[in-house]
Design an enzyme around this catalytic site. Structure first.
Site, PDB file in Angstrom:
ATOM      1  N   TYR A  95       0.714  -1.365   0.012  1.00 43.41           N
ATOM      2  CA  TYR A  95       0.093  -0.008  -0.076  1.00 43.41           C
ATOM      3  C   TYR A  95       0.795   1.277   0.021  1.00 43.41           C
ATOM      4  O   TYR A  95       0.529   2.154  -0.690  1.00 43.41           O
ATOM      5  CB  TYR A  95      -0.841  -0.120   1.156  1.00 43.41           C
ATOM      6  N   GLU A 137      -8.685  -6.947   4.438  1.00 49.02           N
ATOM      7  CA  GLU A 137      -7.823  -8.169   3.822  1.00 49.02           C
ATOM      8  C   GLU A 137      -7.221  -9.070   4.802  1.00 49.02           C
ATOM      9  O   GLU A 137      -7.170 -10.317   4.721  1.00 49.02           O
ATOM     10  CB  GLU A 137      -6.921  -7.730   2.801  1.00 49.02           C
ATOM     11  N   PRO A 389     -11.450  -6.381 -14.102  1.00 46.78           N
ATOM     12  CA  PRO A 389     -11.731  -5.198 -13.190  1.00 46.78           C
ATOM     13  C   PRO A 389     -13.067  -4.726 -13.363  1.00 46.78           C
ATOM     14  O   PRO A 389     -13.950  -4.857 -14.140  1.00 46.78           O
ATOM     15  CB  PRO A 389     -10.962  -4.063 -14.084  1.00 46.78           C
TER      16      PRO A 389
END
Length: 393
Positions: A95, A137, A389
């Site tokens: 990230y 997550e 996507p």
């Protein structure tokens, strides 16, 4: 929590993002892969070449900025992203890399508007988004690791059966090399598969729906061979593999799955989009309820009609299953010819109370959703899955 000032600043940049369009995300990806080429082992480079990933990221950025003061609106979209990240094993350390390139991109493309104050606000906003994703997550990884048959990262599976289903689709039974159990999946979920075709510079990760109900022993995916090799580097590679070949899998993921209730269910698919529907169908028919099931499928022609014999057998064995097929070209082996028209079977559908699941090409799903809405089906009872996507239909 973000301050009112930060929220105001971030929302004020929405017009700037809209004006720049996908130029922002194209620049971002070029920048990131230039500085961190190792990330090409994770990202789907075919979607990069087609522009689908840039388009999806731009929409996600714009939606986040627009709704930063009401993130509950983005709950479903974020859940979908979190599951996709889990299927690629995105980790907390990724990230800051992505965030750094995002901020760098905005500074380089709109330097006059991207003042230190705006930069600070976006850094705060991105940090909040990253924290939300990392937390969600982590929960998915914890579930996959600690439940019976689960694992973390990749696990080696051997192709124990390779079964052609039609002219283009082949099924692959995947059994753990270690011979141990596999974690239960929800009908409709997918697997992340990691391979490295000979012609590929980097490892490739793709997601394929599990096309059978959960059994605790193995998984099955059913893969369409793409006629344009550049569009199907992984799918075409899988078709070349023989029984006995070994691949790496990430644990099951995905937020598109069968809801557990007693409502009638309608499964609607086109082409290889029926793969998650097969897992749903098998699961529904294996229970002891009287839950009515309708299976609607469309494909180009009889040669591309996968699982036709299986579906015929299931319809004959289960009186609560209604099954209808549309063939775009040729009528042999089909109930209807041409594109799917829900109206011709509308009187047999649970329009007022049923759950409707759709999977197939984006244009197909958009058309079917519109037909269902016109027939009075509530949006909340229409569920869909897009391969690749995400985008709205």
């Amino acid at each position: 929590m973000l301050s009112d000032k930060t929220i105001e600043i971030v929302k004020s940049t929405v017009p700037l993002l809209a004006e720049a369009g996908t130029v922002v995300t194209e620049h971002f990806y070029n920048r990131m892969f230039s500085h961190n080429p190792e990330l090409q082992d994770i990202f789907n480079m075919a979607n990069q070449r087609s522009g689908r990933q840039q388009f999806a990221l731009f929409n996600a950025l714009a939606a986040y900025a627009q709704n930063i003061d009401n993130l509950a609106v983005l709950k479903e979209a974020l859940a979908r992203i979190n599951h996709k990240h889990a299927s690629m094993h995105i980790l907390p350390e990724h990230y800051p890399i992505v965030g750094g390139h995002l901020i760098g991109t905005l500074k380089e493309l709109i330097p006059e508007q991207f003042t230190p104050e705006v930069e600070y606000a976006w850094r705060e906003a991105y940090a909040l988004l990253a924290d939300i994703c990392i937390t969600e997550e982590a929960a998915l990884y914890e579930h996959s690791k600690n439940n019976h048959g689960g694992w973390s990262g990749t696990r080696q599976f051997v192709i124990t059966k390779k079964q052609p289903e039609s002219a283009l689709v082949t099924s692959f039974a995947l059994t753990p090399v270690d011979g141990k159990a596999v974690i239960t999946h929800k009908p409709g979920q997918y697997l992340g598969i990691k391979v490295k075709p000979e012609e590929a510079q980097y490892s490739e990760i793709r997601q394929y729906s599990i096309s059978q109900q959960s059994n605790g022993e193995n998984y099955r995916i059913s893969v369409k061979k793409e006629l344009q090799p550049a569009a199907g580097i992984v799918s075409n590679y899988l078709h070349l593999l023989d029984e006995g070949s070994v691949v790496e899998l990430y644990p099951p993921a995905g937020d598109f799955f069968l809801r557990v209730n007693n409502k009638p269910v309608v499964l609607i698919s086109a082409g290889v989009g029926q793969t998650p529907m097969l897992a749903m169908l098998q699961t529904l028919l294996s229970d002891q309820s009287n839950q009515a099931v309708t299976y609607l499928h469309a494909c180009e022609n009889e040669q591309q009609h996968s699982f036709s014999q299986f579906l015929t057998e299931q319809a004959a064995a289960h009186s609560r299953l209604n099954h209808y097929t549309w063939l775009n070209h040729g009528a042999e082996g089909a109930d209807f010819k041409g594109l799917m028209d829900i109206c011709v079977v509308a009187d047999q559908l649970p329009l007022a109370q049923g759950d409707f699941y759709i999977c197939g090409p984006t244009g197909f799903m958009a058309a079917i959703k519109q037909q269902l809405l016109i027939l009075g089906v509530d949006t909340a009872r229409i569920h869909y899955e897009i391969f690749g996507p995400h985008q709205d239909i």
